[in-house]
Design a protein around this motif. Structure first.
Motif, PDB file in Angstrom:
ATOM      1  N   PHE B 354      40.693  11.338  48.356  1.00  0.00           N
ATOM      2  CA  PHE B 354      40.690  11.531  50.661  1.00  0.00           C
ATOM      3  C   PHE B 354      39.469  12.370  50.433  1.00  0.00           C
ATOM      4  O   PHE B 354      39.702  13.215  49.558  1.00  0.00           O
ATOM      5  N   GLY B 355      38.399  11.847  51.540  1.00  0.00           N
ATOM      6  CA  GLY B 355      38.128  12.484  52.511  1.00  0.00           C
ATOM      7  C   GLY B 355      36.286  12.480  51.111  1.00  0.00           C
ATOM      8  O   GLY B 355      34.920  12.912  51.720  1.00  0.00           O
ATOM      9  N   ALA B 356      36.053  11.840  49.840  1.00  0.00           N
ATOM     10  CA  ALA B 356      35.661  11.306  49.292  1.00  0.00           C
ATOM     11  C   ALA B 356      34.737  10.314  48.831  1.00  0.00           C
ATOM     12  O   ALA B 356      33.878  10.417  48.492  1.00  0.00           O
ATOM     13  N   THR B 357      35.660   9.812  49.840  1.00  0.00           N
ATOM     14  CA  THR B 357      35.474   8.166  49.707  1.00  0.00           C
ATOM     15  C   THR B 357      35.570   7.102  51.424  1.00  0.00           C
ATOM     16  O   THR B 357      36.163   8.012  51.280  1.00  0.00           O
ATOM     17  N   VAL B 358      34.843   6.160  51.145  1.00  0.00           N
ATOM     18  CA  VAL B 358      35.081   5.200  52.680  1.00  0.00           C
ATOM     19  C   VAL B 358      36.150   4.626  52.297  1.00  0.00           C
ATOM     20  O   VAL B 358      36.700   4.045  53.274  1.00  0.00           O
ATOM     21  N   GLY B 359      37.199   4.189  50.924  1.00  0.00           N
ATOM     22  CA  GLY B 359      38.758   3.989  51.312  1.00  0.00           C
ATOM     23  C   GLY B 359      39.392   4.957  51.032  1.00  0.00           C
ATOM     24  O   GLY B 359      40.252   4.308  51.761  1.00  0.00           O
ATOM     25  N   ASN B 360      39.297   6.059  51.920  1.00  0.00           N
ATOM     26  CA  ASN B 360      40.264   7.523  52.070  1.00  0.00           C
ATOM     27  C   ASN B 360      39.346   7.550  52.813  1.00  0.00           C
ATOM     28  O   ASN B 360      39.646   9.066  52.734  1.00  0.00           O
ATOM     29  N   PRO B 361      39.208   8.170  53.733  1.00  0.00           N
ATOM     30  CA  PRO B 361      38.369   8.713  54.490  1.00  0.00           C
ATOM     31  C   PRO B 361      39.436  10.043  55.337  1.00  0.00           C
ATOM     32  O   PRO B 361      40.355   9.853  55.445  1.00  0.00           O
ATOM     33  N   ILE B 362      38.487  10.952  55.628  1.00  0.00           N
ATOM     34  CA  ILE B 362      38.995  11.899  56.542  1.00  0.00           C
ATOM     35  C   ILE B 362      39.510  11.449  57.912  1.00  0.00           C
ATOM     36  O   ILE B 362      38.463  10.542  58.694  1.00  0.00           O
ATOM     37  N   PRO B 363      40.674  11.225  58.931  1.00  0.00           N
ATOM     38  CA  PRO B 363      40.894  10.752  59.576  1.00  0.00           C
ATOM     39  C   PRO B 363      40.516  11.347  60.897  1.00  0.00           C
ATOM     40  O   PRO B 363      39.851  12.950  61.002  1.00  0.00           O
ATOM     41  N   SER B 364      39.854  10.235  61.644  1.00  0.00           N
ATOM     42  CA  SER B 364      38.861  10.627  62.726  1.00  0.00           C
ATOM     43  C   SER B 364      39.311  11.784  63.573  1.00  0.00           C
ATOM     44  O   SER B 364      38.648  12.542  64.091  1.00  0.00           O
ATOM     45  N   ALA B 365      40.993  12.093  63.454  1.00  0.00           N
ATOM     46  CA  ALA B 365      41.535  12.487  65.080  1.00  0.00           C
ATOM     47  C   ALA B 365      40.962  14.329  64.091  1.00  0.00           C
ATOM     48  O   ALA B 365      41.664  15.336  64.775  1.00  0.00           O
ATOM     49  N   PHE B 366      40.413  14.674  62.638  1.00  0.00           N
ATOM     50  CA  PHE B 366      40.632  15.641  62.376  1.00  0.00           C
ATOM     51  C   PHE B 366      39.561  16.769  62.224  1.00  0.00           C
ATOM     52  O   PHE B 366      38.941  17.325  62.646  1.00  0.00           O
ATOM     53  N   VAL B 367      38.196  15.392  63.287  1.00  0.00           N
ATOM     54  CA  VAL B 367      37.212  15.879  63.346  1.00  0.00           C
ATOM     55  C   VAL B 367      36.777  15.559  65.260  1.00  0.00           C
ATOM     56  O   VAL B 367      36.929  15.027  64.839  1.00  0.00           O
ATOM     57  N   LEU B 368      35.750  16.315  65.148  1.00  0.00           N
ATOM     58  CA  LEU B 368      35.272  15.962  66.460  1.00  0.00           C
ATOM     59  C   LEU B 368      33.635  16.311  66.117  1.00  0.00           C
ATOM     60  O   LEU B 368      33.100  17.393  65.718  1.00  0.00           O
ATOM     61  N   ASP B 369      33.297  15.431  65.852  1.00  0.00           N
ATOM     62  CA  ASP B 369      31.531  15.482  65.302  1.00  0.00           C
ATOM     63  C   ASP B 369      30.786  15.294  66.230  1.00  0.00           C
ATOM     64  O   ASP B 369      31.351  15.670  67.408  1.00  0.00           O
TER      65      ASP B 369
END
Lengths: 425, 475
Positions: B354-369
């Motif tokens: 989780f969060g370390a790979t493109v296969g299981n990224p941190i959800p968009s809802a958790f990040v305001l980029d």
């Protein structure tokens, strides 16, 4: 007990937390004395005049200072009355010299600085201050020498023999208000008081005097808390670890004072004095506390609110005072006195804090002496002092970075009846 | 002189014993209305106006709403009664809200939902219905409402906003918010109003990390602003229009990132992978975003913001997990069965780190980029420009909440020697949801609005002692 007996007046009758209650006769005359040689209290006002005081004598004076203060917050606008505290500044003098000798010795005990204030419970400024007691007692061995029949000099060794500070305020904790008390005694410190007195004729005298600064240092004062979350409660660990300090150090300057005075004696009955004095309050720049010790509330030593020191801006300014007073000898037994004075504030706009709600002040005084016998007399004095109402806005506090105090309007009146006894020989 | 005689005479006689009653008086400040008339006041707005706090609307928050505090000050110059759609004492917890129950060993807050004494009358957990309040009201604050919602018929129906539904009359079930404002102006004939709409037109998008909701088109916002202000000034009322704060300064966005960054630095993790935007697609679709550890915003710099809601899941970094996705699905009121297709559409494999790979990224809802922040900032600026222009052209006062909260975020806010900041929990101003003010925060807002009123209308209101209003109370 010691508190009440030794306490100094509530920042009475001079600027800042200075106290100008050196002698009962002088108090009745607006606090003049530098250019006069009235009695043994010359040791306080101008040691140079002691050699010109005709008699040997012992005298004591006690004053009951009743300060009446009010505060109205910048917001809310509710008027708060401070608790009515009674404090009792005193003075004691004993002066001796061989008859017709050119010199005189003496010892003086007086209370040149002090303040006692207690604000109403829950007042707007509770997180700045709830209560303060500052006390100082100087003991001063003094010698004076008449170089010529018209010119004398004198000096005293000022010893800060006793000093104490007690500061209390509430803490804005997320569990509800807590309370912190800082309490300590000062170290013994030394300074000097020196003066020159010139009396060219029976009708005129002039004096200058200087009292040096003494730093009142508390080295190992105690820090105590109440109202912290109880051990074991949900927030205890999180909050209490920021309050581990058990002791503090702090230094408060008791500033130097330079004075000049003139005495005019148009006839045998009438004496008029005029003094100007400058108190060097600019020495008081910041009030700094250093914290240490650990009461077991957390792993980091010496924390109060998460910090091991605190600093608060004072940046006082040198303060002038002008005093005018006179006495009239009605007959061999009765002398009456009147006086007035104006003190400029030591505290600049934007820096007024609840510990010293200073302002320009005007005084009116009256007094009398009655000689019961040739040697023994009673002196009574009354002093009324009105502080000019002073307002400080939140904007001023923000501009000066002094938001550790509270915006609002202060007003204080002080009533000081006093009585003294003197014995001459 | 009178005073001197009155007080010193007994002193001379009794050496001060008779002095007890001789406190010097400081003249009370004169409170005046200036050129405005405060006899009938109404408040228009969203959750902030309603007194929403700690993730819910409940009686204590309502009682400490800034309009209610203002109305208490207005009462000193002839302000009339100010009715709010208060929850009853028996249903004082209203919609329910978050409560702080304690702390973990590491000092993280533990919260719980308050579920007793609610004002529920039906509906479902996802779409609750609250006890109706149909008396005439002065506080028309509706949590959740956007400027873009004010023309929506049925916004107050059971299918609409439950807080507007609650105050919508049964006789006019399809009434729009604007119509309600117009009807209120006609019946209460307000002489003064406050208006603070528009926050949700950026906030919903921002708190969803750009993964849901949308930013209101500027044209719609501008038109609707004109409509609502025209309705308010129709009877000649004066008032205050508030701007929209910069949402990236609130604890919801500023709390988690700094500690997460510190953890990454301590473990020498160079960066993480997150989803961005709302568009579906696998790793090859370009919706993955690498975030360097140094680019996470904290006091030292960085841009990327993490939401308060992410805090429970960032500890799973580097581990295979589907927990964040299950949580988000539940938040969106989607059935569990929807998880598989959802993961497939985004090309997510929960067995990857989780969060370390493109296969299981941190959800968009958790990040305001940074890109999403740019959109939010641009919308906020446009909306504030529209609000300011509309207010100025109608000669209304403007409370620049954007400038005020920006200053609070940068410098804190000291009142009567007590420090407040925009920090989470201990900052006193923001409640447990990290978005809405505490009673202390609302008191501070009320004080600022009073200053604006004083400046614009020549009135002389004092503020309240903000320290008498609670921040976040620790158990």
């Amino acid at each position: 007990m010691g508190g009440t007996l030794l306490a100094s007046v509530s920042a009475a009758s001079a600027s800042g937390f200075q106290v100008n209650l050196g002698g009962q006769k002088n108090i009745g005359m607006g606090g003049v004395g530098v250019g006069l040689s009235l009695d043994q209290a010359a040791m306080f006002y101008n040691p140079g005049a002691l050699a010109m005081v005709r008699d040997n004598g012992v005298q004591v004076g006690v004053n009951a200072a009743l300060a009446r203060s009010s505060f109205r917050g910048d917001n809310t606008g509710i008027q708060q009355s401070l608790d009515n505290k009674l404090v009792v500044p005193f003075n004691f003098y004993a002066g001796f010299g061989p008859k017709d000798a050119k010199y005189k010795f003496g010892v003086a005990v007086y209370t040149p600085y002090g303040s006692t204030l207690k604000y109403a419970d829950g007042w707007e400024g509770r997180y700045a201050l709830t209560e303060i007691t500052l006390q100082s007692v100087y003991v001063q061995p003094t010698a004076s020498y008449a170089i010529t029949p018209t010119l004398s000099v004198g000096a005293g060794l000022m010893i800060l023999a006793y000093g104490s500070v007690n500061l209390q305020k509430d803490l804005p904790l997320p569990t509800g208000p807590g309370h912190i008390t800082l309490d300590g005694k000062t170290k013994t410190q030394f300074g000097y008081n020196a003066g020159i007195f010139f009396k060219p004729s029976d009708k005129l005298s002039v004096g200058i005097s200087y009292r040096s600064k003494i730093d009142a240092t508390v080295d190992n004062g105690s820090v105590t808390y109440s109202g912290l979350p109880a051990t074991g409660s949900a927030s205890a660990a999180l909050i209490n670890r920021s309050f581990t300090a058990t002791s503090f150090t702090a230094t408060l300057p008791l500033p130097a004072v330079a004075s000049i005075g003139i005495g005019v004696m148009p006839n045998e009955q009438l004496t008029i004095g005029l003094d100007a004095s400058l108190t060097f309050w600019s020495a008081y720049r910041t009030l700094d506390f250093g914290f240490s010790g650990n009461n077991g509330n957390g792993t980091t030593d010496g924390l109060v609110g998460g910090n091991n020191f605190s600093t608060s801006k004072r940046f006082y300014q040198d303060a002038l005072a002008f005093r005018l007073g006179g006495q009239y000898k009605v007959d061999d037994k009765l002398t009456v006195r009147l006086g007035t004075a104006y003190d400029f504030s030591a505290v600049k706009d934007g820096y007024v804090g609840p510990e010293t709600p200073d302002a320009d002040r005007v005084q009116a005084t009256a007094g009398l002496s009655y000689l019961v016998t040739e040697h023994f007399g009673v002196d009574a004095s009354f002093l009324f002092e009105a502080f000019r109402q002073r307002t400080q806005t939140q904007g001023q506090l923000l501009d000066n970075g002094t938001t550790d105090r509270v915006a609002g309007t202060y007003r204080t009146d002080i009533f000081i009846p006093g009585v003294g006894l003197h014995y001459k020989f | 002189m009178k005073f001197f005689i009155k007080c010193t005479a007994p002193v001379v006689g009794l050496l001060g014993l008779g002095l007890a009653g001789c406190q010097p008086d400081i003249d009370a400040p004169k409170v005046s209305a200036g050129s405005a008339d405060f006899s009938s006041y109404i408040a228009i707005g969203n959750s902030l106006t309603a007194g929403y706090s700690d993730g819910g609307l409940y009686r204590e928050g309502q009682l400490n709403s800034y309009p209610n505090i203002l109305s208490q000050q207005f009462a000193q110059v002839g302000g009339g009664s100010f009715v709010q759609p208060l929850f009853t004492e028996a249903q004082s917890n209203g919609s329910g809200y978050l409560k702080l129950t304690g702390f973990t060993a590491t000092g993280s807050p533990v919260t719980a939902n308050v579920t007793t004494s609610l004002a529920l009358r039906g509906g479902t957990a996802a779409a609750p219905l609250y006890t109706k309040f149909t008396d005439p009201i002065n506080n028309l604050g509706v949590p959740g409402i956007r400027m873009s919602d004010i023309l929506t018929p049925g916004y107050g129906s059971v299918a609409g906003n439950p807080y507007f539904e609650r105050i919508t009359l049964d006789t006019t079930p399809l009434q729009t918010y604007l119509q309600r404002v117009q009807a209120t102006v006609a019946s209460l004939k307000p002489t003064f109003f406050t208006e603070w709409l528009g926050n949700n037109d950026v906030l919903g998008y921002a708190t969803a990390g750009g993964a849901a909701s949308s930013l209101t088109p500027v044209a719609t916002f501008t038109t609707n602003t004109g409509l609502v202000l025209d309705a308010l000034v129709a009877g000649g009322a004066k008032g205050v229009v508030s701007t929209i704060p910069d949402v990236t300064g609130i604890p919801f966005f500023t709390t988690v990132g700094p500690s997460f960054k510190a953890t990454l630095v301590a473990n020498s993790v160079p960066g993480v992978v997150a989803l961005t935007g709302a568009a579906a697609g696998n790793a090859a679709s370009g919706n993955r975003k690498s975030i360097a550890t140094a680019d996470i915003r904290d006091a030292s710099g960085g841009r990327q913001l993490f939401t308060l809601t992410s805090s429970a899941f960032l500890g799973l970094l580097g581990r295979p997990t589907g927990a964040p996705w299950r949580y988000l699905l539940a938040q969106a009121n989607q059935p569990r069965a929807a998880l598989g297709p959802y993961l497939t559409s985004f090309g997510i494999d929960t067995t990857q780190a989780f969060g370390a790979t493109v296969g299981n990224p941190i959800p968009s809802a958790f990040v305001l980029d940074d890109v999403e922040q740019g959109l939010v900032a641009s919308a906020t600026a446009s909306f504030n420009s529209a609000l300011t222009t509309a207010a100025t052209s109608r000669n209304l006062a403007i409370f620049d909440a954007n400038a005020f909260f920006r200053n609070v975020a940068a410098n804190g806010y000291v009142a009567n020697a007590a420090n407040n900041t925009a920090g989470y929990l201990s900052g006193n101003l923001f409640g447990l949801d990290g978005v809405h003010p505490t009673p202390r925060g609302y008191a501070v807002v009320a004080n600022e609005i009073l200053k604006v009123i004083n400046a614009k209308y020549g009135s002389s209101f004092q503020g309240v002692n903000a320290n008498l209003y609670r921040g976040v109370v620790f158990p």
